[in-house]
Scaffold this active site. Structure first.
Site, PDB file in Angstrom:
ATOM      1  CD  GLU A   1       5.813  -4.641  -2.907  1.00 22.15           C
ATOM      2  OE1 GLU A   1       6.280  -4.453  -4.056  1.00 22.15           O
ATOM      3  OE2 GLU A   1       4.736  -5.237  -2.700  1.00 22.15           O
TER       4      GLU A   1
ATOM      5  CB  CYS B   1      10.908   3.418  -6.532  1.00 23.57           C
ATOM      6  SG  CYS B   1       9.126   3.520  -6.810  1.00 23.57           S
TER       7      CYS B   1
ATOM      8  CB  CYS C   1      -3.034   2.282  -3.501  1.00 22.10           C
ATOM      9  SG  CYS C   1      -3.361   3.736  -4.529  1.00 22.10           S
TER      10      CYS C   1
ATOM     11  CB  CYS D   1      -4.915   2.375 -11.372  1.00 17.55           C
ATOM     12  SG  CYS D   1      -4.900   4.109 -10.868  1.00 17.55           S
TER      13      CYS D   1
ATOM     14  CB  CYS E   1      -1.881  -0.298 -10.217  1.00 18.09           C
ATOM     15  SG  CYS E   1      -0.734   0.003  -8.866  1.00 18.09           S
TER      16      CYS E   1
ATOM     17  CB  SER F   1       4.493   9.274  -9.532  1.00 16.82           C
ATOM     18  OG  SER F   1       3.564   8.737 -10.440  1.00 16.82           O
TER      19      SER F   1
ATOM     20  CB  SER G   1      -0.220   7.868 -13.056  1.00 18.49           C
ATOM     21  OG  SER G   1       0.964   7.582 -12.345  1.00 18.49           O
TER      22      SER G   1
ATOM     23  CB  CYS H   1       5.490  -0.828  -5.917  1.00 16.70           C
ATOM     24  SG  CYS H   1       7.143  -0.430  -5.320  1.00 16.70           S
TER      25      CYS H   1
END
Length: 344
Positions: free
Chosen positions: A91, A104, A111, A115, A118, A190, A213, A332
């Site tokens: 995305e 972005c 990932c 987290c 997220c 980030s 973050s 995202c």
């Protein structure tokens, strides 16, 4: 085969030299790939057919095909679900500001970081993106919207510093004067806090903006919400950030997602201010995103303003992020998850 978009100008120059071609051919091909964003070797009209065929035998041009596109009726934010050459999905989000367009971008398919607030980790980690695939997100969006992107944020799906080498190649390529020529000062990375890679990034002194973050003022809260904290504690992370700021002369930004009754109390704000005291830092306060599986509750507007005021009174520069694309799930990870589940 190799993704030719992922070669830096120097690497491409070596390839062309080994093929017995003059140096100017490398510049021509690099410009076609990185400035014009071509998706086929046949589009390189000033390159001989023989050379194009030779390149086609050993290389491919990575692309991002628009699978779905959502345009916000509130603020013109555009969100893309892109399909990659191998059928995976990522995305990107285009945001319009007074100074121009920011994209972005994603750096991984999925990932690993886990987290708890997220959406990016929910559909699982598949692989790293090549630097060409990261850049292809810009070219696809620019072609579709007929715009020029001036700013880049690596804050989409994935942890950029977990894909360090490909991300660095991407940065060099988009910064190159023969390509998109985007200033490093207009690029933000980030990270959830991969400390060893922050030091590696610091050594390169690229003059980009580093955003952490953080999302917690202490190890107890952070370890419960961000597994990376079990490897790199807050003190170790902030030490790296202080050194990064001193080495590069750049302000470090901290993302802080506010979750009701988790990290949004006055005591949390005071503790955060104490930890950041003396650092050239900026805190970006973010109301938590609505992710069905996560069940996190947004802090009240009153609590967010109180948190900001405490930081400001303590000498910490703090802003509240303006929510963009709220009507199109612009955060995202959500579209990829729904696509993989067959819900869109």
């Amino acid at each position: 085969m190799t993704d030719i978009n992922s070669l830096t100008y120097e690497q491409l120059n070596n390839v062309i030299s080994k093929l017995g071609q003059p140096k100017f051919r490398a510049k021509q091909i690099f410009t076609w790939l990185h400035k014009n964003g071509v998706t086929s070797f046949d589009e390189m009209t000033n390159v001989s057919k023989a050379l194009r065929e030779k390149l086609c035998e050993n290389y491919y041009i990575s692309t991002c095909e628009i699978e779905d596109k959502y345009v916000s009726k509130i603020d013109d934010t555009v969100k893309y679900l892109f399909k990659l050459n191998d059928g995976e999905y990522i995305e990107s989000v285009i945001m319009k500001y007074k100074y121009g367009y920011t994209i972005c971008v994603s750096s991984q398919v999925g990932c690993k970081m886990g987290c708890t607030f997220c959406a990016s980790t929910l559909a699982g980690f598949k692989r790293n993106l090549t630097s060409g695939e990261i850049e292809a997100q810009l070219h696809s969006a620019q072609r579709d919207l007929n715009i020029k992107i001036s700013h880049i944020v690596l804050m989409g799906i994935g942890e950029p510093l977990d894909n360090f080498d490909n991300v660095i190649n991407f940065l060099y390529n988009v910064n190159d004067e023969n390509g998109l020529n985007i200033s490093m000062r207009n690029i933000t990375i980030s990270t959830c806090g991969v400390v060893t890679r922050i030091y590696d990034l610091m050594k390169l002194n690229l003059q980009l903006t580093l955003t952490i973050s953080l999302h917690a003022p202490n190890d107890e809260i952070r370890s419960n919400t961000m597994p990376i904290n079990n490897k790199y504690k807050i003190d170790e992370l902030l030490k790296a950030c202080r050194e990064y700021g001193l080495k590069t002369g750049r302000r470090v930004s901290f993302e802080y997602t506010l979750i009701k009754d988790v990290n949004d109390s006055s005591e949390n704000a005071l503790e955060l201010a104490s930890r950041l005291k003396g650092m050239n830092a900026h805190v970006n306060l973010i109301p938590v995103n609505d992710v069905k599986e996560r069940r996190n509750v947004k802090s009240s507007k009153k609590a967010i303003l109180n948190f900001q005021n405490i930081l400001k009174k303590s000498g910490i520069n703090a802003t509240i992020r303006r929510t963009l694309g709220s009507d199109i799930n612009a955060s995202c990870g959500q579209l990829r998850r729904l696509k993989n589940r067959g819900e869109i």
